[in-house]
Design an enzyme around this catalytic site. Sequence first.
Site, short mmCIF file in Angstrom:
data_model
loop_
_atom_site.label_atom_id
_atom_site.label_comp_id
_atom_site.label_asym_id
_atom_site.label_seq_id
_atom_site.Cartn_x
_atom_site.Cartn_y
_atom_site.Cartn_z
N HIS A 69 -5.13 7.47 7.54
CA HIS A 69 -5.26 6.59 8.71
C HIS A 69 -6.38 5.58 8.51
O HIS A 69 -7.56 5.92 8.58
CB HIS A 69 -5.51 7.45 9.96
CG HIS A 69 -5.47 6.68 11.23
ND1 HIS A 69 -6.28 6.95 12.30
CD2 HIS A 69 -4.71 5.63 11.61
CE1 HIS A 69 -6.02 6.11 13.28
NE2 HIS A 69 -5.07 5.29 12.88
N SER B 250 -1.04 6.29 13.85
CA SER B 250 -2.23 6.51 14.68
C SER B 250 -2.03 7.67 15.62
O SER B 250 -2.99 8.26 16.09
CB SER B 250 -2.48 5.30 15.58
OG SER B 250 -2.68 4.16 14.84
N ASN C 184 -9.76 8.09 17.48
CA ASN C 184 -8.97 7.73 18.66
C ASN C 184 -9.06 8.79 19.75
O ASN C 184 -9.04 8.46 20.93
CB ASN C 184 -7.50 7.50 18.28
CG ASN C 184 -7.27 6.12 17.70
OD1 ASN C 184 -8.10 5.24 17.88
ND2 ASN C 184 -6.18 5.93 17.01
N GLU D 2 -9.20 8.30 7.90
CA GLU D 2 -9.03 9.71 8.25
C GLU D 2 -7.92 10.26 7.36
O GLU D 2 -6.82 9.70 7.31
CB GLU D 2 -8.66 9.83 9.74
CG GLU D 2 -9.84 9.47 10.64
CD GLU D 2 -9.48 9.38 12.13
OE1 GLU D 2 -10.31 9.76 12.95
OE2 GLU D 2 -8.37 8.92 12.45
N1 LIG Z 1 -2.35 -2.06 14.56
C1 LIG Z 1 -3.35 -1.21 14.52
O1 LIG Z 1 -4.45 -1.48 15.00
C2 LIG Z 1 -3.16 0.12 13.82
C3 LIG Z 1 -4.31 0.82 13.41
C4 LIG Z 1 -4.14 2.01 12.70
C5 LIG Z 1 -2.87 2.49 12.46
N2 LIG Z 1 -1.78 1.80 12.89
C6 LIG Z 1 -0.45 2.35 12.56
O2 LIG Z 1 0.06 1.62 11.45
C7 LIG Z 1 1.48 1.55 11.53
C8 LIG Z 1 1.91 0.10 11.47
O3 LIG Z 1 1.33 -0.59 12.55
P1 LIG Z 1 1.15 -2.19 12.54
O4 LIG Z 1 0.28 -2.51 13.68
O5 LIG Z 1 0.77 -2.65 11.19
O6 LIG Z 1 2.65 -2.63 12.87
P2 LIG Z 1 3.32 -4.05 12.65
O7 LIG Z 1 4.44 -4.11 13.61
O8 LIG Z 1 2.29 -5.13 12.63
O9 LIG Z 1 3.92 -3.94 11.18
C9 LIG Z 1 4.99 -3.10 10.82
C10 LIG Z 1 5.74 -3.75 9.67
O10 LIG Z 1 6.67 -2.80 9.16
C11 LIG Z 1 7.83 -3.51 8.78
N3 LIG Z 1 8.94 -2.57 8.69
C12 LIG Z 1 9.67 -1.99 9.68
N4 LIG Z 1 10.58 -1.15 9.16
C13 LIG Z 1 10.42 -1.18 7.82
C14 LIG Z 1 11.08 -0.53 6.74
N5 LIG Z 1 12.07 0.34 6.95
N6 LIG Z 1 10.67 -0.82 5.49
C15 LIG Z 1 9.68 -1.70 5.26
N7 LIG Z 1 9.01 -2.34 6.25
C16 LIG Z 1 9.38 -2.07 7.51
C17 LIG Z 1 7.99 -4.56 9.87
O11 LIG Z 1 8.81 -5.62 9.40
C18 LIG Z 1 6.55 -4.97 10.11
O12 LIG Z 1 6.16 -6.08 9.32
C19 LIG Z 1 1.87 2.28 12.80
O13 LIG Z 1 2.19 3.60 12.49
C20 LIG Z 1 0.60 2.21 13.63
O14 LIG Z 1 0.51 3.28 14.54
C21 LIG Z 1 -1.89 0.61 13.56
#
Ligand SMILES: NC(=O)c1ccc[n+]([C@@H]2O[C@H](COP(=O)([O-])OP(=O)(O)OC[C@H]3O[C@@H](n4cnc5c(N)ncnc54)[C@H](O)[C@@H]3O)[C@@H](O)[C@H]2O)c1
Length: 567
Positions: A141, A120, A191, A153
């Site tokens: 994204h 993000s 964002n 995006e």
């Molecule tokens: N949460 C949101 O609203 C949102 C929205 C858009 C984008 N994002 C982006 O998406 C990405 C993930 O965010 P999230 O909220 O899903 O995080 P999250 O913490 O819910 O999930 C991340 C997952 O990645 C796993 N993980 C960590 N290291 C790993 C590896 N080396 N190999 C495989 N799995 C691994 C973790 O175990 C975890 O389950 C981030 O870059 C975030 O900025 C989040």
Amino acid sequence: MREISTVGVIGLGTMGAGIVEVFARGGLQVVGVETTQEYAEHGRAILQGSTDRAVAKGRLDEAGQAEILGRITISTELGDLKDCDLVVEAVPEVLSLKHEVFGKLDDIVDAGAVLASNTSSLSITEIAAPTRHPERVLGLHFFNPAPVLKLVEVITTLRTDAAVRDAVVAVADKLGKKPVVVGDRAGFVANYLLFGYFTSALRMLEHGHVSREDLDTAMRVGAGLPMGPCTLMDLVGLDVCDHIGEVIYAHTRSQMHAPSPMLGRMVTSGLLGRKSGRGFYTYARPGSGQVVEDDLTPVATEPAEAGSVGVVGTGDLASELVDRLEEGGYAVVHVSDAEDSEELASLAGADVVIEAQDLDTDVDDLEELELDLEADEDLDDLLPGRDLDDLFAELGEITGPDTVLATVNSAAAVALGAVSGRPGRSLVLRVHAPTGNGQVVEIGRTSATEDDAVQSMRELVARLGAEPVVCRDRAGLVVDALLVPHLNDAVRMLDEGYASVADIDTALQHGLGYPTGPFAMIDQIGADEVLAVCEELASGSSGLPRDSVEASPLLVEHVILDRPFIS
Ligand SMILES: NC(=O)c1ccc[n+]([C@@H]2O[C@H](COP(=O)([O-])OP(=O)(O)OC[C@H]3O[C@@H](n4cnc5c(N)ncnc54)[C@H](O)[C@@H]3O)[C@@H](O)[C@H]2O)c1
């Protein structure tokens, strides 16, 4: 460029699990990879739960669910991604972690595969730079919840291959998503615009301009957005908001994006929003969306008897007020001629007097009036309605000391308080047009306005069938002061050549769930009206930073040329 038919997703948390579902629903084979068996099972449970809910709601049948889940393989081995045409990384937002994952992928997938990050806030350029083939790296994204929100995006860097971009856009289209292609810039489209608005909302809250409940009502009901900023920030996570806000500020260095000290303190104190059970609101338990009462929850009071209300003026708004007040059980005294002292005297016993004269004068009329003006005439005498200072001075003499005096015309409550001699009883009202979520009437108060005067106006607004929002009487109150700079910021983004009208409208409509995009809103409100509010905010005491309210030159162009943004 080869067709994308098998997709890998790394990280099956909030976003990754949703992204897996999106691809599997679209008929693609998906391999999801997690760190441990436990996390893998957690990811599988998210997918099962989400598709179960779709079945329960009748949006999917059981055979369809089985087909979707049958296309998904879940693993703890990155090596299982070797045959993927596209890999989307959704691991936590830490650059070193993303580098580690992309570094490993370079050795696993073949040279024709596309690598995407769902970040993000991190720079795609920085994620791509150390990889062996930066030309096949881009941002993809998705928005939360990924299976629901249609926006994706697609972020390209200076090195991204056009064929790679086109292949990803084609697959997003095939999934029924709304892809928007943009360059690599902090916050991308949605964002970036959202956080300028968040920062202003935080400032209002921090300055005690408005309560969290009224702030949310103002934007949900008054502006028609799907939820208010406090509810939305609690949902996103205050730590995430703080981090993204910092990243955008580092990029713009604009006062408009200056991080909120209050948000920083909340995060440090462990108030992270829904996920920790407390943020702006308090929730039943961590992870719950059910708001429970806390020290800041407004205390419900028994509404007072509907008393008598005087309405001064003629025109659509005055008539509507009279009708709705009568329906609400008030005894209404309607004074149509504000110049007539005898008529005004009938307001002596009123509990509340609302000035609602139709004072609209367009610029052409004004020019004509000025041309006709004799040397000894005053322009005020030729304008419609009675001058507010004059009228409120008389109302101060006629009405009792407890009568609440209010105006729906743009005047300052503090000035009316001074001229009427009733600073404790003077308010301004702003009646907004109804949106899909209802109707808001803002009640502007000063530091001198007494709480019971505000409370009786709250009750009156509620009896009119509208939602009251109480705030300090500053330029733009809440709705205009937050919505208009947000729209102006969208015009600025267009003017900077970062994204098109269609891209920006798509991003906010399909990524943030706005009823229409900002340009559709501007065309509906009128660019001239948006410009007028910007100018009012810039010259008045809005308390907002100058750079957030300064009108975009492109907005001015559209006003001068009388040209809509969407033809
Ligand atoms: N949460 C949101 O609203 C949102 C929205 C858009 C984008 N994002 C982006 O998406 C990405 C993930 O965010 P999230 O909220 O899903 O995080 P999250 O913490 O819910 O999930 C991340 C997952 O990645 C796993 N993980 C960590 N290291 C790993 C590896 N080396 N190999 C495989 N799995 C691994 C973790 O175990 C975890 O389950 C981030 O870059 C975030 O900025 C989040």
